[in-house]
Design a protein around this motif. Structure first.
Motif, PDB file in Angstrom:
ATOM      1  N   SER A 176       0.847  -1.196   0.000  1.00 20.47           N
ATOM      2  CA  SER A 176       0.000   0.000   0.000  1.00 20.47           C
ATOM      3  C   SER A 176       0.882   1.245   0.000  1.00 20.47           C
ATOM      4  CB  SER A 176      -0.931   0.011   1.224  1.00 20.47           C
ATOM      5  OG  SER A 176      -0.179  -0.092   2.413  1.00 20.47           O
ATOM      6  N   PRO A 177       0.513   2.259  -0.779  1.00 18.87           N
ATOM      7  CA  PRO A 177       1.252   3.528  -0.731  1.00 18.87           C
ATOM      8  C   PRO A 177       0.932   4.262   0.565  1.00 18.87           C
ATOM      9  CG  PRO A 177      -0.609   3.690  -2.236  1.00 18.87           C
ATOM     10  CD  PRO A 177      -0.568   2.274  -1.787  1.00 18.87           C
ATOM     11  N   GLY A 178       1.909   5.016   1.043  1.00 17.98           N
ATOM     12  CA  GLY A 178       1.693   5.763   2.280  1.00 17.98           C
ATOM     13  C   GLY A 178       0.604   6.811   2.142  1.00 17.98           C
ATOM     14  N   GLU A 180       9.310  12.000  -1.730  1.00 13.44           N
ATOM     15  CA  GLU A 180       9.579  10.603  -2.082  1.00 13.44           C
ATOM     16  C   GLU A 180       8.412   9.707  -1.632  1.00 13.44           C
ATOM     17  OE1 GLU A 180      13.270   9.355  -0.442  1.00 13.44           O
ATOM     18  OE2 GLU A 180      14.476  10.469  -1.901  1.00 13.44           O
ATOM     19  N   PRO A 181       7.818   8.965  -2.567  1.00 15.28           N
ATOM     20  CA  PRO A 181       6.739   8.046  -2.165  1.00 15.28           C
ATOM     21  C   PRO A 181       7.258   6.951  -1.238  1.00 15.28           C
ATOM     22  CG  PRO A 181       6.682   8.471  -4.527  1.00 15.28           C
ATOM     23  CD  PRO A 181       7.984   9.030  -4.029  1.00 15.28           C
ATOM     24  N   GLU A 182       6.413   6.561  -0.313  1.00 14.95           N
ATOM     25  CA  GLU A 182       6.750   5.505   0.642  1.00 14.95           C
ATOM     26  C   GLU A 182       5.706   4.398   0.529  1.00 14.95           C
ATOM     27  OE1 GLU A 182       8.419   6.237   4.803  1.00 14.95           O
ATOM     28  OE2 GLU A 182       6.306   5.738   5.203  1.00 14.95           O
ATOM     29  N   PHE A 183       6.186   3.155   0.468  1.00 16.04           N
ATOM     30  CA  PHE A 183       5.284   2.010   0.312  1.00 16.04           C
ATOM     31  C   PHE A 183       5.481   1.044   1.484  1.00 16.04           C
ATOM     32  CE2 PHE A 183       6.727   3.290  -3.996  1.00 16.04           C
ATOM     33  CZ  PHE A 183       5.545   3.863  -4.438  1.00 16.04           C
ATOM     34  N   VAL A 233       9.417   0.678   2.224  1.00 23.30           N
ATOM     35  CA  VAL A 233      10.369   0.952   1.147  1.00 23.30           C
ATOM     36  C   VAL A 233      10.088   2.357   0.618  1.00 23.30           C
ATOM     37  CG1 VAL A 233      11.149   0.287  -1.161  1.00 23.30           C
ATOM     38  CG2 VAL A 233      10.565  -1.473   0.509  1.00 23.30           C
ATOM     39  N   LYS A 234      11.147   3.143   0.409  1.00 17.72           N
ATOM     40  CA  LYS A 234      11.005   4.479  -0.168  1.00 17.72           C
ATOM     41  C   LYS A 234      11.504   4.481  -1.611  1.00 17.72           C
ATOM     42  CE  LYS A 234      10.953   7.681   3.710  1.00 17.72           C
ATOM     43  NZ  LYS A 234      11.555   8.917   4.279  1.00 17.72           N
TER      44      LYS A 234
END
Length: 231
Positions: A114-116, A125-128, A189-190
């Protein structure tokens, strides 16, 4: 040799004797021929029966071999799973290969990513988050090291692979965990927001604003894709 005696001339008795001997010889030859013919017929029948039995055995063996299931083998794809329209908590694409005793089989695990946030603005920066759950009925062990985990980003419209966390920064550190039934293991994970290729062999380019999807993978086990946006 005894001389024939009787009222007839001796030549008559000699002829009769030779005729009797000749008839006996002919009868003996005929008897030998009949016995030989009968024995030959029995041998032919035994040979034919043996040949028929051999043919039946070969046919039966061939039929049994052709009915054996083939042994069936599959590989994971790098495109998002078609199960994206199903429940996000589903196990996704799992391998049915038998696991060693005590090891978690793919069928006993569920992977969810899931995306943050649903939308990430430019420069952030997207975080998952990736969560592995034991959905089986017994505790089991599984290698959950970063080398076995993979997070992949795809374009939402064309499903083009853009990035994986293992492309440029692979990590082979081991992390074997024992998961009780219902227990979860969570990781984060970023993503820098740039493209990548396997082995980091291609230049990394910034990904423009748009709609994308993220997929989590543990070995051959894949999650359902989850959408997110870059603004």
């Amino acid at each position: 040799m005894m001389e024939p005696s009787g009222p007839l001339p001796p030549e008559i008795y000699r002829r009769r004797r030779w005729l009797a001997i000749g008839a006996a010889v002919v009868a003996l030859v005929l008897l030998i021929w009949i016995v030989s013919a009968l024995r030959g017929g029995d041998d032919d029948q035994a040979t034919d029966a043996a040949a028929a039995s051999s043919s039946l055995s070969v046919t039966t063996t061939a039929s049994a071999s052709s009915s054996a299931p083939a042994s069936e083998s599959g590989s994971s794809s790098e495109s998002p799973s078609a199960s994206g329209s199903t429940d996000p908590s589903s196990t996704g694409e799992a391998s049915d290969a038998a696991a060693p005793a005590g090891q978690c089989a793919d069928s006993s695990l569920a992977v969810k990513v899931s995306p943050g946030k649903p939308t990430y603005p430019a420069g952030e920066e997207p975080e998952f988050g990736i969560v592995v759950t034991n959905i089986g009925n017994a505790p089991c062990d599984r290698e959950l090291g970063a080398g076995m985990q993979q997070v992949l980003v795809y374009t939402l419209d064309t499903q083009q692979r853009l990035w994986s966390n293992n492309d440029c920064f692979p990590n082979s550190a081991a992390d074997v965990r024992t998961l009780a039934p219902g227990e979860q293991a969570a990781f984060t994970v970023k993503w820098s927001g740039a493209t990548s290729a396997p082995g980091c062999t291609a230049p990394r380019e910034p990904v423009p604003a748009g709609a994308y999807s993220v997929v989590g993978q543990l070995g051959n086990l894949r999650s359902a894709p989850e959408p997110f946006n870059l603004s």
